[in-house]
Design a protein around this motif. Structure first.
Motif, short mmCIF file in Angstrom:
data_model
loop_
_atom_site.label_atom_id
_atom_site.label_comp_id
_atom_site.label_asym_id
_atom_site.label_seq_id
_atom_site.Cartn_x
_atom_site.Cartn_y
_atom_site.Cartn_z
N TYR A 45 0.82 -1.22 0.00
CA TYR A 45 0.00 0.00 0.00
C TYR A 45 0.84 1.26 0.00
O TYR A 45 0.42 2.28 -0.56
CB TYR A 45 -1.06 -0.02 1.10
CG TYR A 45 -0.68 0.21 2.53
CD1 TYR A 45 -0.28 1.46 2.99
CD2 TYR A 45 -0.81 -0.81 3.48
CE1 TYR A 45 0.01 1.69 4.33
CE2 TYR A 45 -0.54 -0.59 4.81
CZ TYR A 45 -0.12 0.66 5.24
OH TYR A 45 0.15 0.87 6.57
N VAL A 46 2.04 1.22 0.55
CA VAL A 46 2.94 2.39 0.45
C VAL A 46 3.34 2.62 -1.00
O VAL A 46 3.37 3.76 -1.48
CB VAL A 46 4.18 2.20 1.35
CG1 VAL A 46 5.25 3.25 1.03
CG2 VAL A 46 3.79 2.29 2.82
N ASN A 47 3.65 1.56 -1.70
CA ASN A 47 3.97 1.65 -3.13
C ASN A 47 2.81 2.29 -3.89
O ASN A 47 2.99 3.21 -4.70
CB ASN A 47 4.27 0.24 -3.66
CG ASN A 47 4.73 0.23 -5.10
OD1 ASN A 47 4.17 0.88 -5.97
ND2 ASN A 47 5.76 -0.56 -5.39
N ALA A 48 1.59 1.81 -3.63
CA ALA A 48 0.41 2.32 -4.34
C ALA A 48 0.14 3.78 -4.04
O ALA A 48 -0.17 4.57 -4.95
CB ALA A 48 -0.81 1.47 -3.98
N LEU A 49 0.26 4.18 -2.78
CA LEU A 49 0.06 5.59 -2.42
C LEU A 49 1.11 6.48 -3.07
O LEU A 49 0.82 7.59 -3.52
CB LEU A 49 0.11 5.75 -0.90
CG LEU A 49 -1.12 5.31 -0.12
CD1 LEU A 49 -0.81 5.28 1.38
CD2 LEU A 49 -2.30 6.24 -0.40
N THR A 50 2.34 5.98 -3.12
CA THR A 50 3.42 6.75 -3.73
C THR A 50 3.17 6.93 -5.23
O THR A 50 3.34 8.02 -5.78
CB THR A 50 4.77 6.06 -3.50
OG1 THR A 50 4.96 5.86 -2.10
CG2 THR A 50 5.91 6.88 -4.06
N LYS A 51 2.75 5.86 -5.87
CA LYS A 51 2.44 5.94 -7.29
C LYS A 51 1.30 6.92 -7.55
O LYS A 51 1.35 7.72 -8.51
CB LYS A 51 2.08 4.55 -7.84
CG LYS A 51 1.89 4.53 -9.36
CD LYS A 51 1.72 3.11 -9.88
CE LYS A 51 1.62 3.12 -11.40
NZ LYS A 51 1.45 1.76 -11.96
N PHE A 52 0.29 6.90 -6.71
CA PHE A 52 -0.83 7.83 -6.85
C PHE A 52 -0.35 9.28 -6.72
O PHE A 52 -0.72 10.15 -7.51
CB PHE A 52 -1.89 7.53 -5.80
CG PHE A 52 -3.04 8.49 -5.79
CD1 PHE A 52 -3.97 8.49 -6.82
CD2 PHE A 52 -3.20 9.40 -4.76
CE1 PHE A 52 -5.04 9.39 -6.82
CE2 PHE A 52 -4.26 10.30 -4.75
CZ PHE A 52 -5.18 10.29 -5.77
N ALA A 53 0.49 9.53 -5.71
CA ALA A 53 0.99 10.89 -5.50
C ALA A 53 1.82 11.38 -6.69
O ALA A 53 1.66 12.51 -7.14
CB ALA A 53 1.82 10.94 -4.22
N LEU A 54 2.69 10.53 -7.19
CA LEU A 54 3.57 10.94 -8.29
C LEU A 54 2.84 11.03 -9.62
O LEU A 54 3.02 11.99 -10.38
CB LEU A 54 4.74 9.95 -8.40
CG LEU A 54 5.75 9.94 -7.25
CD1 LEU A 54 6.71 8.77 -7.41
CD2 LEU A 54 6.53 11.26 -7.20
N GLU A 55 1.98 10.05 -9.88
CA GLU A 55 1.35 9.95 -11.20
C GLU A 55 0.12 10.84 -11.34
O GLU A 55 -0.09 11.46 -12.39
CB GLU A 55 0.98 8.49 -11.46
CG GLU A 55 0.50 8.19 -12.86
CD GLU A 55 0.31 6.70 -13.09
OE1 GLU A 55 -0.81 6.30 -13.47
OE2 GLU A 55 1.28 5.94 -12.88
N VAL A 56 -0.69 10.91 -10.29
CA VAL A 56 -1.96 11.64 -10.37
C VAL A 56 -1.87 13.04 -9.76
O VAL A 56 -2.36 14.01 -10.33
CB VAL A 56 -3.09 10.84 -9.69
CG1 VAL A 56 -4.40 11.60 -9.76
CG2 VAL A 56 -3.23 9.47 -10.35
N LEU A 57 -1.24 13.13 -8.59
CA LEU A 57 -1.14 14.42 -7.91
C LEU A 57 0.08 15.22 -8.34
O LEU A 57 0.26 16.35 -7.91
CB LEU A 57 -1.11 14.20 -6.39
CG LEU A 57 -2.30 13.42 -5.80
CD1 LEU A 57 -2.12 13.27 -4.30
CD2 LEU A 57 -3.62 14.11 -6.13
#
Length: 201
Positions: free
Chosen positions: A122-134
């Motif tokens: 879930y840390v990986n997924a949150l990080t990807k969301f922050a970098l890719e979407v936000l």
């Protein structure tokens, strides 16, 4: 118009659903806290008061902020798809600075679900969301120097040590000043491979 964090319904990985906190989550979050209390009270200052009333107040405040689209942090829960249980609270904490493209992740996990790589997932997924979407410029994790399990998560996810902050926090066990490590991820290519899907309202 670019997507906002408030457009997020949930983030999905092979084993997990990560979503904003909502009313009613306090029961499962409280159960997870009580099951993991010894571990939490070693490292997490907020766990000094593990009462249900405190957890309920946290959920009420978080849900209200999400609905109002007005928050200085972004609390989420993680559901384990195999049994549909909430296994922790996470998200981007109060150290985040969205206007500066900075997001900090806080994490822990229900005692009964540890040892399966779920925190890294879930840390990986949150990080990807922050970098890719936000479009984050930096995603960071701050952990006490002695917390070897937390440090292991940062390494598995591809974060790099950026700074050692001396006497940055108070150790929950000794009450004495302790050092913190600041780990960062600035690019998607740093992350380990993981299938992640973002769902929006």
């Amino acid at each position: 118009m670019p997507l906002s964090i408030y457009d997020l319904k949930h983030i999905e990985t092979p084993r997990l659903i990560i979503r904003p906190v909502r009313l009613g989550d306090e029961y499962a979050i409280s159960e997870a806290i009580q099951a993991t209390l010894e571990d939490l009270q070693r490292w997490m200052p907020w766990s000094k008061d593990p009462s249900f009333a405190t957890t309920k107040a946290f959920v009420k405040k978080a849900h209200k902020a999400w609905c109002a689209q007005d928050s200085d942090d972004y609390p989420m829960v993680v559901e384990y798809k195999q049994d549909n249980k909430i296994i922790c609270a996470t998200g981007f904490n109060e150290q985040s600075q969205p206007d500066n493209g900075l997001y900090e992740i806080g994490y822990w996990l229900h005692k009964n679900y540890q040892g399966q790589g779920l925190v890294s997932e879930y840390v990986n997924a949150l990080t990807k969301f922050a970098l890719e979407v936000l479009h984050a410029q930096q995603v960071q994790i701050c952990t006490q120097a002695e917390n070897v399990n937390s440090i292991a998560v940062t390494k598995r996810c591809g974060f790099q040590l950026k700074q050692v902050m001396q006497n940055h926090r108070i150790d929950c066990l000794t009450g004495k000043p302790a050092d913190s490590y600041l780990f960062v991820c600035n690019e998607l290519k740093q992350l380990s491979a993981l299938e992640v899907v973002f769902k929006y309202f």
